[in-house]
Design an enzyme around this catalytic site. Sequence first.
Site, short mmCIF file in Angstrom:
data_model
loop_
_atom_site.label_atom_id
_atom_site.label_comp_id
_atom_site.label_asym_id
_atom_site.label_seq_id
_atom_site.Cartn_x
_atom_site.Cartn_y
_atom_site.Cartn_z
N TYR A 19 0.86 -1.18 0.00
CA TYR A 19 0.00 0.00 0.00
C TYR A 19 0.89 1.23 0.00
O TYR A 19 1.84 1.34 0.78
CB TYR A 19 -0.90 -0.02 1.24
CG TYR A 19 -1.67 1.26 1.47
CD1 TYR A 19 -2.91 1.47 0.86
CD2 TYR A 19 -1.17 2.26 2.30
CE1 TYR A 19 -3.63 2.64 1.08
CE2 TYR A 19 -1.88 3.43 2.53
CZ TYR A 19 -3.10 3.62 1.91
OH TYR A 19 -3.80 4.78 2.12
N HIS A 20 0.59 2.20 -0.86
CA HIS A 20 1.42 3.40 -1.04
C HIS A 20 0.92 4.52 -0.15
O HIS A 20 -0.20 5.01 -0.30
CB HIS A 20 1.38 3.84 -2.50
CG HIS A 20 2.56 4.68 -2.91
ND1 HIS A 20 3.02 5.75 -2.18
CD2 HIS A 20 3.37 4.59 -4.01
CE1 HIS A 20 4.06 6.28 -2.79
NE2 HIS A 20 4.30 5.60 -3.89
N GLY A 21 1.75 4.96 0.80
CA GLY A 21 1.42 6.11 1.62
C GLY A 21 1.63 7.41 0.85
O GLY A 21 1.96 7.40 -0.34
#
Length: 330
Positions: free
Chosen positions: A129-131
């Site tokens: 998951y990309h912050g």
Amino acid sequence: MTGGNESCTAGPTSMSYLTCLTYILEEWTGVEHIGDYLSYAFYILWLFFPLVVVFVLPGVIIILFYVSILLLHIYKRKNELKEAYSHDVWLGAKQMLATLWDGHGRIWHGYELHGVENIPPGPGLVVFYHGATPVDFIYFTARLQIMKNRNCTVVADNFVSRLPGFKILLDVLGIIHGPKEACVRTLKKGCLLAIAPGGVREALFSDNMYTILWSNRKGFAQVAIDAKVPIIPMFTQNVREGFRTLGGIKIFRSLYERIRLPIVPLYGGFPVKLRTFIGEPIPYEPNMTAEELAEKTKAAVQVLIEKHQKIPGNIFRALMERFESQKKED
């Protein structure tokens, strides 16, 4: 003017330094009651100081990137003669950068890495998951380099290669931009490769609800199928509390969709607790389609989010987790 300066210390009781400075400024400028203006200015500065800080702190990460680039240039200069005789002249540089970033992660975020035993000894595709920033992935690769002496290549957006001075950093760390064939070749060499299917859109427009924004992307799944490697899901707790964006403002969303550049303002840099969790690998199955594998991977990342992240995310709570006496269980 001399008389004014002398009056600061004249008499039985000397003026305070601030009162004296105010008196001198009034003499120089000819403006009366300048102390009132200064008091108002200090009040405005105090009022907006927190707002200034949250937009300035992200600059620390930019500074660290350019410190890394500077160190690489120095390292290259000192090791030019070794380049012709070493199979990996940058090995020492990678260790140096890993130490730099891991130190920052430990000090600023109390960074922890859990589930590293789930990473296979051979090739694998890490899907995460990309912050709002990729700083958690940088901490992950740094810790992995130190613990296992392994590098993890990552697929980055094309705009990264256009950032001033970043070429040497991308070359040393092996950061690629695709296409699918390049990703497959990397995995077939026995390397670890990481992909955030949500990419820039997820970084800019997801929020503290940790909504996965992968649309119908399945290219990463096809890469894993073509390379015949497992997929390793990964998620970092509180990643959106460390840095946030103003992606919820419609004008920024419209502007991004038009020019496809990440110009959405970023704020934060808060020293929240960051923990990266690596889930169990999803093994290669020759009969599984890319669509099925993509959905299975998305579900695995969602499980990590639901298990390890309190939703909605809260900055204050994430800060308080720095003071927890026990580590969160895997």
